[in-house]
Design a protein around this motif. Structure first.
Motif, PDB file in Angstrom:
ATOM      1  N   LYS A 131     -13.122  -2.112 -31.869  1.00  0.00           N
ATOM      2  CA  LYS A 131     -12.497  -0.792 -31.853  1.00  0.00           C
ATOM      3  C   LYS A 131     -13.385   0.249 -31.172  1.00  0.00           C
ATOM      4  O   LYS A 131     -13.042   1.427 -31.139  1.00  0.00           O
ATOM      5  CB  LYS A 131     -12.130  -0.359 -33.264  1.00  0.00           C
ATOM      6  CG  LYS A 131     -13.307  -0.124 -34.191  1.00  0.00           C
ATOM      7  CD  LYS A 131     -12.810   0.419 -35.539  1.00  0.00           C
ATOM      8  CE  LYS A 131     -13.987   0.812 -36.417  1.00  0.00           C
ATOM      9  NZ  LYS A 131     -14.133  -0.037 -37.584  1.00  0.00           N
ATOM     10  N   GLY A 132     -14.515  -0.181 -30.658  1.00  0.00           N
ATOM     11  CA  GLY A 132     -15.361   0.743 -29.895  1.00  0.00           C
ATOM     12  C   GLY A 132     -16.103   1.736 -30.760  1.00  0.00           C
ATOM     13  O   GLY A 132     -16.363   2.869 -30.334  1.00  0.00           O
ATOM     14  N   CYS A 133     -16.506   1.329 -31.961  1.00  0.00           N
ATOM     15  CA  CYS A 133     -17.147   2.275 -32.887  1.00  0.00           C
ATOM     16  C   CYS A 133     -18.626   2.483 -32.576  1.00  0.00           C
ATOM     17  O   CYS A 133     -19.246   3.407 -33.076  1.00  0.00           O
ATOM     18  CB  CYS A 133     -16.982   1.805 -34.322  1.00  0.00           C
ATOM     19  SG  CYS A 133     -17.918   0.296 -34.686  1.00  0.00           S
ATOM     20  N   ILE A 170     -17.975  -9.080 -32.651  1.00  0.00           N
ATOM     21  CA  ILE A 170     -19.029  -9.424 -31.692  1.00  0.00           C
ATOM     22  C   ILE A 170     -19.780 -10.652 -32.219  1.00  0.00           C
ATOM     23  O   ILE A 170     -20.936 -10.579 -32.628  1.00  0.00           O
ATOM     24  CB  ILE A 170     -19.937  -8.189 -31.428  1.00  0.00           C
ATOM     25  CG1 ILE A 170     -20.919  -8.442 -30.287  1.00  0.00           C
ATOM     26  CG2 ILE A 170     -20.620  -7.672 -32.676  1.00  0.00           C
ATOM     27  CD1 ILE A 170     -21.506  -7.177 -29.686  1.00  0.00           C
ATOM     28  N   CYS A 227     -21.276  -5.524 -37.468  1.00  0.00           N
ATOM     29  CA  CYS A 227     -19.996  -5.089 -36.896  1.00  0.00           C
ATOM     30  C   CYS A 227     -18.931  -5.157 -37.991  1.00  0.00           C
ATOM     31  O   CYS A 227     -18.654  -6.227 -38.527  1.00  0.00           O
ATOM     32  CB  CYS A 227     -19.579  -5.977 -35.728  1.00  0.00           C
ATOM     33  SG  CYS A 227     -17.878  -5.656 -35.218  1.00  0.00           S
ATOM     34  N   PRO A 228     -18.298  -4.031 -38.321  1.00  0.00           N
ATOM     35  CA  PRO A 228     -17.335  -4.047 -39.421  1.00  0.00           C
ATOM     36  C   PRO A 228     -16.049  -4.788 -39.084  1.00  0.00           C
ATOM     37  O   PRO A 228     -15.230  -5.046 -39.964  1.00  0.00           O
ATOM     38  CB  PRO A 228     -17.058  -2.561 -39.673  1.00  0.00           C
ATOM     39  CG  PRO A 228     -17.416  -1.872 -38.410  1.00  0.00           C
ATOM     40  CD  PRO A 228     -18.472  -2.696 -37.742  1.00  0.00           C
TER      41      PRO A 228
HETATM   42  S1  SF4 Z   1     -18.273  -1.412 -31.025  1.00  0.00           S
HETATM   43 FE1  SF4 Z   1     -16.956  -3.165 -31.324  1.00  0.00          FE
HETATM   44  S2  SF4 Z   1     -18.325  -4.899 -31.486  1.00  0.00           S
HETATM   45 FE2  SF4 Z   1     -19.562  -3.066 -31.784  1.00  0.00          FE
HETATM   46  S3  SF4 Z   1     -19.618  -2.766 -33.983  1.00  0.00           S
HETATM   47 FE3  SF4 Z   1     -17.902  -1.551 -33.230  1.00  0.00          FE
HETATM   48  S4  SF4 Z   1     -16.151  -2.911 -33.380  1.00  0.00           S
HETATM   49 FE4  SF4 Z   1     -17.965  -4.202 -33.557  1.00  0.00          FE
END
Ligand code: SF4
Ligand code: SF4
Length: 1011
Positions: free
Chosen positions: A929-931, A807, A802-803
């Motif tokens: 950030k929901g990447c 998480i 996770c950048p």
């Molecule tokens: S979705 Fe959220 S938790 Fe998953 S890698 Fe992207 S920033 Fe990290």
């Protein structure tokens, strides 16, 4: 249409041969059009905000564009600006019409090469999108620091006030350079002109061919020195470096030779630049009808009070001068210093002689100098003109300067404004004039657009801080002049637009398409510019657009707007989209809700304002449209903004006022999209047009219900939030690293949409550690990872990849997890009974974990509790009370993401009974950030993408509270690092909360463009 005097001294209208082609574009595009038509070669290195110019050149070259002389374009991008200056010099030395594009630190980096280009009498033109220099902080926006960084190099320097100016002055600069054999710099304000779309008359290619000619032409040498050096004729751009006629340029010279060369440059080259500039500007006017002068006056003839400046300020100042003349009878004029080197002392002394007051506005600050650079030069010029005056008809000490009496020297005032594109409003300029008036306060130096002391603040901590500052610096308040009210100087028929979006969501493209389509369909004069920072990553982006049948001169942030589009559904969380929205205006917001739900989602204050101002509210689920229509899922976010283009035309007054029918509108839109995306293929064009059409069709209006909002509900919104736990430590040392101070003086002000004041900490701009914890991405993302506990193997990929460190994985014993859940559930209530049996519950849970296939820990603890209760010798009443307490604990654990995995549970238990732990994979709701990277790397399918709903966000936040209550991962789990156990050193280290917390802030990459 220009007026030209005939021999009989009367006037007649004469159409210029090259009036220009009416169009709209930004300043960068205008430079690219000029350079790729007239130029031959570019050496450049990208730096914001001049990058688009180099990119435009490179794109033209890649497309095989030929210049007006039928030659292909050359491009070389070396490893930095210093080398780019050398490359451009080399191109110029071989007789090519060469150019360079740069800004800010790029100019500083190439600085020493510029002297050498002058000394070799090269002819290249450096195009600058002027930018603030990194001082206390990095800023990529407008400033004149880089422009003035080259004042001493010998380059001549021009500055354009608008997009028309930058197109024209670019050509004039090449003409001057090639006549005078002197390289030149032509600047425009970074972003404020380089990225602002304006209507202009674009110089025709035929004009460029005729005005600039072919670099290989033989021309008459324009000066005696050139005739003596090159002969009566010379190549238009001399081939200083010619293998067939070799000569060394730039040798080493010692005491005996060097000075002669420096001194000789003055009479034989530099002293000719002024006259040759006048010649170049005159020739340009004859061909185009557009007049330029080294210093240009606006309503100066009878002016008593003068505003002086360079760049995009000038048009604003002209609008203010008209306003003050018409509304208040004040004789105000404007002086545009179009050329800074050679300094137009002759014109400026004439133009300012006898004025009562002159305020010089500068977008740079040189606090250790006697004055800022423009005023310094003006005062020096006036002093020389006074010396000429004192000669009283005798030998004129300064030929070319007028004779001025000391009493004709105006009172001078100096104002610093717009550093790093700080907004400047017409009201600020009115204040600058008022300051000079007899009844004005007569402040000699001040700043505009900021405050040192915020009068009337109701924030107690800010008040206390300001009192301290005033004790030490009693005159602080007067260092900045702050207007009391806004003044709207937009044309009466103007339609104004503001877009609120998120970096990477395509709003800038949408905004540009709105104004360009409007310009082409309705012939509007347009002005449009984006406002965004360099931080990218899901940050709020604002776009302003003005459409009018009158020319638009102002380019500040709009204080009043007719239409607000908000592709950002959470816009109220980061700004106030209703600010300045005119009565009867239109507000369109991204929404997947029903009209009623959308209305209910607005705050009481917003609802009250909407009703008071009779604002029409529309919802549009543009994200759904983009998801359904985009052929490439990667384009969903970017295309979401595109749907709002259709919404704009449906909701704004444009179609009605211009009597536009849908067919004509969509033909115009298709044409615009074809221009913009045609090179990407027909599919992309069709995708976009469909999305726009659906935006037009699917937008729905919200019926505004009657309701009463109580004052306390409205007031509640201005409250300062609580300091995040990561920044809240006792006994912090005072000073630049103090997080509490930073929270009070910076974060909390930003949180209520106020700017920080200029104080001693602002002067240093240090940011304490972990303040990025303030950033909250909850409202920015649409999706979040969801955890399927039964599938997790504990492979560590998610928490290591996770950048944003959003998480974290943590491992805890079953006992610790249950105790943490009790602490989380407690929330002031007593949970003594469940606390007393927590050890027994943990033991039961451990048995269940071993006996029953694992689904979730919620299921595990539920079964364990049933088993435990059966064994407890308690009466019914006590068991009932225990049930209630367990229900509270269960609600914490039911959806908390915990997994039973081989490395952390089975292997540990096999080594020692009771040693196994459960792995929690908890999403940090503020940082994620929901990447979806974690979903992509989870080979076991334990993470899936979930659409973020209010309920899910609430759950994430509750889970995070539980995570905060969990103790750190015990050391026994950190030691797991054998290949068999699947956990390496880095993943192990990251299981420690103390390590995880050091990575607050994330990667900073933009979710949209991934940069
Ligand atoms: S979705 Fe959220 S938790 Fe998953 S890698 Fe992207 S920033 Fe990290
Ligand atoms: S959630 Fe997926 S990536 Fe993360 S540890 Fe579990 S299996 Fe591995």
């Amino acid at each position: 249409m220009i007026k030209r005097k005939n021999k009989k001294n009367d006037t007649q209208s004469v159409e210029p041969r090259y009036p220009g082609i009416q169009t709209a574009m930004d300043g960068s595009a205008a430079v690219v059009e000029m350079e790729t038509a007239g130029g031959e070669a570019a050496g450049a290195y990208p730096i914001t905000p001049s990058t688009q110019m180099g990119e435009g050149w490179a794109a033209a070259r890649a497309a095989g564009k030929l210049n007006v002389n039928g030659r292909p374009l050359l491009f070389f991008e070396p490893e930095g600006e210093h080398a780019a200056a050398a490359v451009t010099a080399g191109m110029s030395m071989t007789g090519l019409r060469a150019t360079n594009f740069s800004s800010g630190q790029g100019i500083a980096y190439m600085h020493e090469s510029l002297y050498a280009a002058v000394g070799k009498r090269l002819t290249y033109v450096l195009n600058v999108a002027a930018r603030a220099m990194t001082k206390h902080a990095l800023n990529v926006h407008a400033g004149h620091d880089d422009y003035h960084a080259v004042d001493d190099t010998g380059f001549f320097q021009l500055f354009a006030k608008d997009v028309q100016g930058i197109a024209d002055l670019n050509l004039i600069a090449h003409r001057i350079a090639e006549l005078a054999l002197n390289p030149g710099l032509v600047a425009q304000d970074g972003f404020l002109t380089s990225h602002v779309i304006e209507t202009l008359r674009l110089p025709e290619r035929e004009l460029i061919r005729e005005y600039l000619g072919d670099p290989a032409d033989m021309i008459e040498s324009p000066t005696p020195a050139q005739k003596l050096t090159f002969g009566d004729t010379r190549r238009r751009i001399p081939e200083m470096f010619d293998l067939d006629y070799p000569a060394l340029l730039g040798p080493v010279q010692n005491q005996d030779s060097y000075m002669q060369g420096v001194a000789a440059q003055r009479p034989f080259y530099f002293d000719h630049v002024e006259a040759l500039t006048d010649q170049a500007m005159r020739e340009f006017e004859e061909l185009t009808g557009r007049k330029y002068e080294r210093a240009t006056g606006y309503r100066l003839d009878d002016a008593e009070w003068v505003l002086v400046g360079q760049g995009s300020l000038v048009s604003n100042a002209e609008a203010v001068a008209d306003y003050l003349r018409e509304e208040r009878g004040l004789k105000v004029g404007v002086l545009d210093v179009t050329m800074f080197r050679p300094f137009p002392a002759d014109r400026i002394t004439k133009l300012l002689r006898g004025k009562k007051g002159v305020t010089v506005l500068e977008r740079t600050d040189q606090p250790l100098a006697v004055d800022n650079p423009l005023l310094r030069e003006i005062r020096a010029a006036m002093a020389k003109a006074v010396e000429t005056g004192r000669a009283n008809g005798g030998h004129a000490p300064h030929p070319g300067l007028p004779s001025i009496d000391a009493s004709d020297v105006p009172e001078f005032y100096s104002a610093g404004f717009g550093f790093g594109s700080r907004d400047l409003q017409p009201a600020d300029l009115v204040l600058a004039v008022e300051n000079m008036l007899p009844e004005g306060i007569g402040q000699r130096f001040y700043y505009l657009g900021i405050d040192f002391i915020r009068e009337g603040t109701n924030l107690p901590k800010l008040e206390i801080w300001q009192e301290k500052l005033l004790d030490a610096y009693p005159d602080l308040a007067g260092k900045a002049l702050i207007p009391e009210r806004d003044i709207n100087l937009l044309p009466k028929d103007a339609i104004t637009l503001r877009i609120h979006s998120v970096g990477g969501w395509g709003a800038i493209t949408t905004g540009k398409n709105v104004v360009l389509t409007s310009h082409e369909l309705c012939g509007y004069h347009v002005k449009a510019n984006p406002k965004y920072g360099s931080e990218k990553k899901g940050q709020p982006t604002t776009f302003y657009g003005i459409l009018s049948h009158e020319p638009v001169r102002l380019n500040g942030e709009l204080q009043s707007v007719n239409v607000v589009l908000s592709p950002d559904p959470n816009v109220f969380g980061n700004s106030n989209p209703l600010a300045g929205l005119e009565p009867g205006g239109v507000f369109v917001i991204q929404s997947e809700r029903s009209p009623e739900e959308l209305w209910a989602s607005f705050s009481p204050a917003a609802r009250q304002l909407i009703r008071e101002r009779n604002i029409r509210v529309f919802g549009l689920d543009a994200f759904k449209i983009a998801s359904e229509e985009a052929s490439d899922p990667e384009l969903r976010y970017r295309m979401q903004g595109t749907a709002f283009l259709g919404a704009f035309f449906r909701a704004s007054p444009v179609m009605e006022r211009e009597e536009l029918d849908e067919k004509t509108l969509f033909e115009g839109i298709r044409e615009q999209i074809q221009k913009k995306f045609g090179h990407l293929g027909e599919r992309v064009v069709e995708d976009n047009v469909r999305v726009i059409r659906r935006g037009f069709d699917e937008m729905y209006e919200v019926e505004i219900p009657e309701e009463t909002v109580v004052g306390s509900e409205v007031m509640a919104e201005a409250a300062v939030g609580a300091i995040p736990t990561l920044m809240d430590h006792p006994n912090q040392l005072p000073g630049i690293g103090n997080q509490g101070r930073f929270w009070e003086q910076v974060c909390s002000l930003c949180g209520i949409d106020q700017d920080v004041i200029a104080d001693p900490f602002a002067a240093i701009s240090a940011i304490p550690a972990a303040t990025s914890a303030v950033r909250d991405m909850s409202d920015i993302r649409f999706e979040v990872p969801d955890f399927i506990a039964s599938k997790c193997t504990g492979c560590s990929q998610c928490w290591t990849q996770c950048p944003d460190a959003a998480i974290p994985g943590v491992v805890n014993s079953v006992e610790d997890i249950i105790l943490s859940a009790i602490r989380t559930a407690q929330n002031g209530a007593s949970l003594d009974r469940i606390q007393s049996v927590s050890g027994n519950l943990a033991r039961e849970a451990r048995k269940v974990l071993k006996a029953v296939p694992f689904t979730t820990f919620g299921d595990t603890v539920s079964t364990a509790y049933k088993n435990l209760v059966e064994k407890l010798p308690w009466d019914a009443e006590r068991k009932k009370a225990l049930d209630e307490e367990f229900a509270a604990v269960y609600s914490v654990l039911a959806d908390f993401p915990l997994a039973k995995t081989v490395p952390f549970f089975d292997v540990q238990e096999s080594k020692e009974k009771g040693a196994g732990g459960l792995l929690s994979i908890t999403v940090n709701p503020e940082a994620c950030k929901g990447c979806n990277i974690c979903v992509d790397v989870c080979a076991d399918g334990a993470l899936v993408t979930a659409h973020q709903t209010d309920e899910l966000l609430d759950q994430l936040r509750r889970n995070w509270v539980m995570w905060e209550n969990l103790p750190d991962t015990p050391d026994r789990f950190i030691n797991i690092r054998s290949i068999e156990e699947g956990i390496g050193v880095l993943p192990s280290l990251l299981l420690k909360k103390e390590n995880y917390r050091t990575m607050a802030g994330g990667d900073g990459a933009c979710r949209g463009c991934r940069r």
